[in-house]
Design a protein around this motif. Sequence first.
Motif, PDB file in Angstrom:
ATOM      1  N   VAL A   1      -9.799   9.840 -11.789  1.00  0.00           N
ATOM      2  CA  VAL A   1      -8.986   9.626 -10.597  1.00  0.00           C
ATOM      3  C   VAL A   1      -8.227   8.308 -10.740  1.00  0.00           C
ATOM      4  N   THR A   2      -6.912   8.368 -10.618  1.00  0.00           N
ATOM      5  CA  THR A   2      -6.071   7.178 -10.722  1.00  0.00           C
ATOM      6  C   THR A   2      -5.316   6.976  -9.411  1.00  0.00           C
ATOM      7  N   TYR A   3      -5.012   5.700  -9.104  1.00  0.00           N
ATOM      8  CA  TYR A   3      -4.476   5.359  -7.774  1.00  0.00           C
ATOM      9  C   TYR A   3      -3.500   4.196  -7.888  1.00  0.00           C
ATOM     10  N   ASP A   4      -2.331   4.375  -7.298  1.00  0.00           N
ATOM     11  CA  ASP A   4      -1.322   3.314  -7.198  1.00  0.00           C
ATOM     12  C   ASP A   4      -0.902   3.210  -5.737  1.00  0.00           C
ATOM     13  N   PRO A   5      -1.323   2.162  -5.011  1.00  0.00           N
ATOM     14  CA  PRO A   5      -1.015   2.089  -3.574  1.00  0.00           C
ATOM     15  C   PRO A   5       0.465   1.955  -3.274  1.00  0.00           C
ATOM     16  N   ASN A   6       1.247   1.360  -4.180  1.00  0.00           N
ATOM     17  CA  ASN A   6       2.706   1.278  -4.024  1.00  0.00           C
ATOM     18  C   ASN A   6       3.079   0.948  -2.576  1.00  0.00           C
ATOM     19  N   ILE A   7       2.665  -0.209  -2.133  1.00  0.00           N
ATOM     20  CA  ILE A   7       2.742  -0.601  -0.726  1.00  0.00           C
ATOM     21  C   ILE A   7       4.171  -0.587  -0.189  1.00  0.00           C
ATOM     22  N   ARG A   8       4.356   0.039   0.972  1.00  0.00           N
ATOM     23  CA  ARG A   8       5.622   0.032   1.701  1.00  0.00           C
ATOM     24  C   ARG A   8       5.347  -0.536   3.091  1.00  0.00           C
ATOM     25  N   PRO A   9       5.412  -1.863   3.265  1.00  0.00           N
ATOM     26  CA  PRO A   9       5.012  -2.483   4.534  1.00  0.00           C
ATOM     27  C   PRO A   9       5.697  -1.899   5.754  1.00  0.00           C
ATOM     28  N   ALA A  10       6.964  -1.458   5.618  1.00  0.00           N
ATOM     29  CA  ALA A  10       7.697  -0.939   6.770  1.00  0.00           C
ATOM     30  C   ALA A  10       7.058   0.319   7.347  1.00  0.00           C
ATOM     31  N   LEU A  11       6.229   1.007   6.555  1.00  0.00           N
ATOM     32  CA  LEU A  11       5.626   2.252   7.008  1.00  0.00           C
ATOM     33  C   LEU A  11       4.158   2.101   7.386  1.00  0.00           C
ATOM     34  N   LEU A  12       3.617   0.912   7.217  1.00  0.00           N
ATOM     35  CA  LEU A  12       2.201   0.697   7.448  1.00  0.00           C
ATOM     36  C   LEU A  12       1.953  -0.012   8.770  1.00  0.00           C
ATOM     37  N   GLY A  13       0.701  -0.007   9.188  1.00  0.00           N
ATOM     38  CA  GLY A  13       0.319  -0.782  10.357  1.00  0.00           C
ATOM     39  C   GLY A  13       0.138  -2.229   9.951  1.00  0.00           C
ATOM     40  N   SER A  14      -0.898  -2.850  10.429  1.00  0.00           N
ATOM     41  CA  SER A  14      -1.146  -4.240  10.094  1.00  0.00           C
ATOM     42  C   SER A  14      -1.598  -4.372   8.640  1.00  0.00           C
TER      43      SER A  14
END
Length: 313
Positions: free
Chosen positions: A154-167
């Motif tokens: 299992v591989t995972y890349d969070p690739n954060i997009r702050p505009a779409l996230l909560g806190s």
Amino acid sequence: MQEAKPALPGTDPDVVVVGEALVDIVVAPGGTVEHPGGSPANVAYGLGRLGVRTALMTSIGDDHHGAAIQRHLASAGVELLAGPGKRDRTATATATLASDGSAHYDFDITWDLPSTAPMTLPKVLHTGSIATFLAPGAAAVRTLLEQSYRRCLVTYDPNIRPALLGSQAEAKGIFEDLIPFTEVVKLSDEDAQWLYPGLALEDIAQRILHLGAGLAVVTKGSDGSLLSTPGAQVLVPSVRSVVVDTIGAGDSYMAALIYGLLAREAEGLGPGALEALGRLATKAAAITVRRAGANPPTSDELLAELPDHQPAI
């Protein structure tokens, strides 16, 4: 651009990617163009172009953008496990390019996951990005990881997009809650610093390993990439490249990393192996930034870029 070789024929995919597919609308000084995208879809496409049997589990709208995504994935031999959804439109991400080629994103997206699952487990299950954070689909993704962990890689890349996230705290909690169900976690330095402000990248990698991952990878742009396991840590330098834009570079890195891990199979991940994996993935990202949009290399292009035209793995 070199034509991609189709993925090798076979009943079951070697890699199943789970996550969003969308259309990137790129706004640049010279005009506006559209490219099929979304981090998980880019990784699936990148793997397909590398000749890996790949399927994408996603949800798209029954519209012209959805049709464009289907054609795009099919051109690389990627199987679509979920057909067009019942939503009115396919998600979009508008990328406004700065003079240095970097991109600022605005999203129009909803995420859910149809009740479609691979009939058999693949060698690798990959997920990440919006699909692991955005309800209601994120819960289905987490369940799939729980069911697959220790039964495949299992591989995972969070690739954060702050505009779409909560806190930040909420996003960090979701991220850390998934790590125990993964073996490989890859994130950019921007992702790492957003999740763990003030921590050194080396310390962030160690925290990810402490939470249960076996390999933590932090990409650092022009400063290379850091690959860490509980027993080794290497810094792989970047490759000089003329940058057209950076869209899809991290996804090309991820696809090539998975490609390299598949080639290694059960072999260990000592310092030499980590360096080889990092070199392979770095070359893929360097090729991608030379071209407009998320346009990853084929296996021939990637291996031709390596010293003496030999595979790094």
